[in-house]
Design an enzyme around this catalytic site. Structure first.
Site, PDB file in Angstrom:
ATOM      1  CG  HIS A 294      14.750  10.855 -82.910  1.00  9.44           C
ATOM      2  ND1 HIS A 294      16.095  10.718 -82.712  1.00  9.44           N
ATOM      3  CD2 HIS A 294      14.240   9.605 -83.002  1.00  9.44           C
ATOM      4  CE1 HIS A 294      16.393   9.428 -82.704  1.00  9.44           C
ATOM      5  NE2 HIS A 294      15.283   8.734 -82.870  1.00  9.44           N
TER       6      HIS A 294
ATOM      7  CG  ASP B  15       7.728   4.928 -83.172  1.00  6.86           C
ATOM      8  OD1 ASP B  15       7.885   3.829 -83.711  1.00  6.86           O
ATOM      9  OD2 ASP B  15       8.451   5.351 -82.257  1.00  6.86           O
TER      10      ASP B  15
HETATM   11  N1  CMC Z   1       5.510  16.946 -77.971  1.00  6.69           N
HETATM   12  C1  CMC Z   1       5.626  18.157 -77.373  1.00  6.69           C
HETATM   13  N2  CMC Z   1       6.798  18.673 -76.940  1.00  6.69           N
HETATM   14  C2  CMC Z   1       7.900  17.925 -77.116  1.00  6.69           C
HETATM   15  C3  CMC Z   1       7.858  16.676 -77.747  1.00  6.69           C
HETATM   16  C4  CMC Z   1       6.607  16.186 -78.189  1.00  6.69           C
HETATM   17  N3  CMC Z   1       6.509  14.998 -78.788  1.00  6.69           N
HETATM   18  N4  CMC Z   1       9.105  16.144 -77.797  1.00  6.69           N
HETATM   19  C5  CMC Z   1       9.905  17.044 -77.214  1.00  6.69           C
HETATM   20  N5  CMC Z   1       9.196  18.133 -76.817  1.00  6.69           N
HETATM   21  C6  CMC Z   1       9.728  19.356 -76.194  1.00  6.69           C
HETATM   22  C7  CMC Z   1      10.063  19.108 -74.742  1.00  6.69           C
HETATM   23  O1  CMC Z   1       8.975  19.427 -73.893  1.00  6.69           O
HETATM   24  C8  CMC Z   1      11.257  20.010 -74.538  1.00  6.69           C
HETATM   25  O2  CMC Z   1      10.771  21.307 -74.368  1.00  6.69           O
HETATM   26  P1  CMC Z   1      11.593  22.350 -73.424  1.00  6.69           P
HETATM   27  O3  CMC Z   1      12.941  22.510 -74.062  1.00  6.69           O
HETATM   28  O4  CMC Z   1      10.763  23.596 -73.470  1.00  6.69           O
HETATM   29  O5  CMC Z   1      11.653  21.716 -72.074  1.00  6.69           O
HETATM   30  C9  CMC Z   1      11.979  19.976 -75.892  1.00  6.69           C
HETATM   31  O6  CMC Z   1      10.966  19.636 -76.855  1.00  6.69           O
HETATM   32  C10 CMC Z   1      13.097  18.942 -75.951  1.00  6.69           C
HETATM   33  O7  CMC Z   1      12.562  17.675 -75.540  1.00  6.69           O
HETATM   34  P2  CMC Z   1      13.337  16.636 -74.653  1.00  6.69           P
HETATM   35  O8  CMC Z   1      12.376  15.744 -73.964  1.00  6.69           O
HETATM   36  O9  CMC Z   1      14.348  17.367 -73.801  1.00  6.69           O
HETATM   37  O10 CMC Z   1      14.134  15.872 -75.786  1.00  6.69           O
HETATM   38  P3  CMC Z   1      14.728  14.424 -75.677  1.00  6.69           P
HETATM   39  O11 CMC Z   1      15.782  14.343 -76.709  1.00  6.69           O
HETATM   40  O12 CMC Z   1      15.128  14.119 -74.276  1.00  6.69           O
HETATM   41  O13 CMC Z   1      13.480  13.486 -76.032  1.00  6.69           O
HETATM   42  C11 CMC Z   1      11.929  12.150 -77.190  1.00  6.69           C
HETATM   43  C12 CMC Z   1      13.274  12.878 -77.251  1.00  6.69           C
HETATM   44  C13 CMC Z   1      11.801  11.259 -78.446  1.00  6.69           C
HETATM   45  C14 CMC Z   1      11.867  11.253 -75.959  1.00  6.69           C
HETATM   46  C15 CMC Z   1      10.783  13.196 -77.162  1.00  6.69           C
HETATM   47  O14 CMC Z   1      10.813  13.984 -78.324  1.00  6.69           O
HETATM   48  C16 CMC Z   1       9.391  12.564 -76.986  1.00  6.69           C
HETATM   49  O15 CMC Z   1       8.994  12.294 -75.853  1.00  6.69           O
HETATM   50  N6  CMC Z   1       8.665  12.286 -78.114  1.00  6.69           N
HETATM   51  C17 CMC Z   1       7.405  11.596 -78.046  1.00  6.69           C
HETATM   52  C18 CMC Z   1       7.642  10.103 -77.927  1.00  6.69           C
HETATM   53  C19 CMC Z   1       8.111   9.488 -79.227  1.00  6.69           C
HETATM   54  O16 CMC Z   1       7.556   9.727 -80.288  1.00  6.69           O
HETATM   55  N7  CMC Z   1       9.167   8.629 -79.123  1.00  6.69           N
HETATM   56  C20 CMC Z   1       9.688   7.880 -80.266  1.00  6.69           C
HETATM   57  C21 CMC Z   1      11.098   8.243 -80.582  1.00  6.69           C
HETATM   58  S1  CMC Z   1      11.593   7.608 -82.202  1.00  6.69           S
HETATM   59  C22 CMC Z   1      11.567   5.887 -82.069  1.00  6.69           C
HETATM   60  C23 CMC Z   1      12.494   5.366 -81.031  1.00  6.69           C
HETATM   61  O17 CMC Z   1      13.669   5.726 -80.983  1.00  6.69           O
HETATM   62  O18 CMC Z   1      12.060   4.519 -80.252  1.00  6.69           O
END
Ligand code: CMC
Length: 392
Positions: free
Chosen positions: A269, A326
């Site tokens: 998140h 989720d």
């Molecule tokens: N699986 C594997 N690696 C992950 C994941 C994951 N689900 N989420 C983040 N990471 C890694 C990512 O690759 C990055 O690694 P590095 O620093 O080595 O590049 C690090 O963790 C930080 O991730 P980010 O994408 O920079 O973080 P963000 O804050 O931009 O993204 C997120 C947050 C929710 C989009 C992401 O965690 C994700 O894609 N999760 C899966 C989708 C999901 O479950 N979304 C629902 C969110 S909660 C409900 C809502 O708000 O709608």
């Protein structure tokens, strides 16, 4: 670079002031108007929370009764809307229909479009909260070729939604109270989450003075993405793809591989760097529903084992990636009989009140301005036009 702060993805920029929802991501705390989500999920009900989000205080008994009565008197949609639905293909994704139909409400309810008129704003808010379950259920009924079911105002908000989803004409439909409570809880846990992508979209659209139905349609469009509300659907698809517990390590390895775009859906998140407090409640509700419905779902075993392995894995621990809301909601909805393609529709239904609360808060703020981000230009410097016949 330039005169502007460069913050792609709004990692360090507060886009507004708001008194609605507070999140402490490090501690895993979520408060609505000061009340903790875990308490609200157990002690309150969805319409009680709607009132709290919209008006800032929990309602008195009289205010609650009046609010519920008003919501219930707006649950029907204009009959012409049924014809509007018939323009869609039956196999259209329910989110595509929800987005289109919600936007089209501005063509049906022209007496609540003036955003400068407080009465119009109030009626539009009621219409959206009241009609969203009706429209969501219509998306489902249309997709399976069954007749639309009219709302039943003798039922609760969640009970009426379940009835419109699962009742069929000429047969009595009884709402299971455990399922009704679980549905209500899912609505509560999705009601608001401060400045996420869809809420920010609603605020941005609303800042230009666009009508509320158009703004909420914009929010629905933004919610649909798999990184946001679409994650519940993507999470269940992922659990199904994993299929059995023995295949989990393979998917964990893929999630950690930087050359593989695969991510564990329902994990991580932007704000929570601790357990998502909504996921905790959702986890308990999940067990309650499966026990009540006597569902022995192998996907739950996969989910539990995935959660256990990920929470002990150095990659997920060091990046503070915990299960989010989720992760469990999909399993509950599947057990209730809601198809995967409807998951994000239910999220939109529940989040509508949050979107409206933010939209109203923004319009009520004195001197609010149109949102107009700036950019850092990276294109070509000024150059002379070249005639078509002289271009190489
Ligand atoms: N699986 C594997 N690696 C992950 C994941 C994951 N689900 N989420 C983040 N990471 C890694 C990512 O690759 C990055 O690694 P590095 O620093 O080595 O590049 C690090 O963790 C930080 O991730 P980010 O994408 O920079 O973080 P963000 O804050 O931009 O993204 C997120 C947050 C929710 C989009 C992401 O965690 C994700 O894609 N999760 C899966 C989708 C999901 O479950 N979304 C629902 C969110 S909660 C409900 C809502 O708000 O709608």
């Amino acid at each position: 670079k330039g005169h502007f702060t460069f913050d792609p993805g709004f990692l360090a920029t507060a886009s507004c002031e708001s008194a609605i929802t507070y999140i402490d991501g490090a501690q895993g705390i979520l408060l609505h108007r000061g009340y903790a989500i875990d308490e609200l999920a157990v002690e309150s009900d969805y319409l009680d929370l709607c009132y709290l989000l919209l008006y800032g205080e929990l309602p008195t008994k009289a205010q609650y009764d009046k609010f519920v009565y008003t919501v219930k008197t707006h649950t029907m949609v204009n009959e012409q809307l049924a014809s509007f639905f018939r323009g869609f293909r039956r196999d259209a994704h329910p989110m595509a229909m929800l987005c289109g139909v919600t936007g089209a409400l501005s063509a049906f309810y022209q007496d609540s479009l003036d955003v400068n008129d407080e009465h119009h704003r109030e009626i539009a808010a009621f219409r959206l909260v009241s009609k969203m379950p009706t429209i969501a259920a219509m998306c489902y009924k249309y997709s399976i070729g069954q007749p639309f079911i009219y709302p039943r105002n003798d039922l609760s908000y969640a009970g009426n939604f379940l009835s419109m989803m699962f009742a069929v004409p000429c047969e009595e439909y009884k709402v299971n109270p455990i399922v009704e409570r679980a549905m209500d809880r899912i609505f509560i846990l999705h009601a608001d989450h401060e400045q996420n992508a869809s809420t920010s979209t609603v605020r941005l659209a609303g800042s230009s003075g666009a009508n509320p139905f158009a703004c909420i349609a914009a929010g629905i469009a933004s919610l649909w993405g798999p990184a946001h509300g679409g994650a519940n659907e993507a999470c269940l698809n992922m659990l199904e793809e994993i299929g059995t517990v023995d295949r989990i390590p393979e998917f964990i390895a893929r999630a950690k591989d930087k050359d593989d775009p695969f991510r564990l859906m329902g994990f991580g998140h932007r704000v929570y760097k601790n357990f998502d407090p909504r996921a905790k409640v959702m986890r308990e509700t999940c067990h309650e529903v499966l026990a009540e419905l006597k569902v022995n779902d192998p996907l739950l075993d996969v989910a539990m084992e995935l959660e256990r392995i990920a929470l002990e894995d150095e990659y997920f621990v060091s990046k503070k990636l915990y299960p989010n809301v989720d992760f469990y909601s999909g399993i509950i909805m599947k057990a209730i009989g809601i198809p995967t393609s409807m998951f994000t529709v239910l999220f939109a239904l529940a989040r509508t009140v949050g979107w409206i609360a933010h939209w109203k808060e923004m319009l009520d703020q004195p001197g609010h301005k149109i949102s107009r981000p700036r950019q850092l230009y990276t294109g070509s410097p000024e150059r002379s036009f070249v005639d078509l016949d002289k271009r190489g």
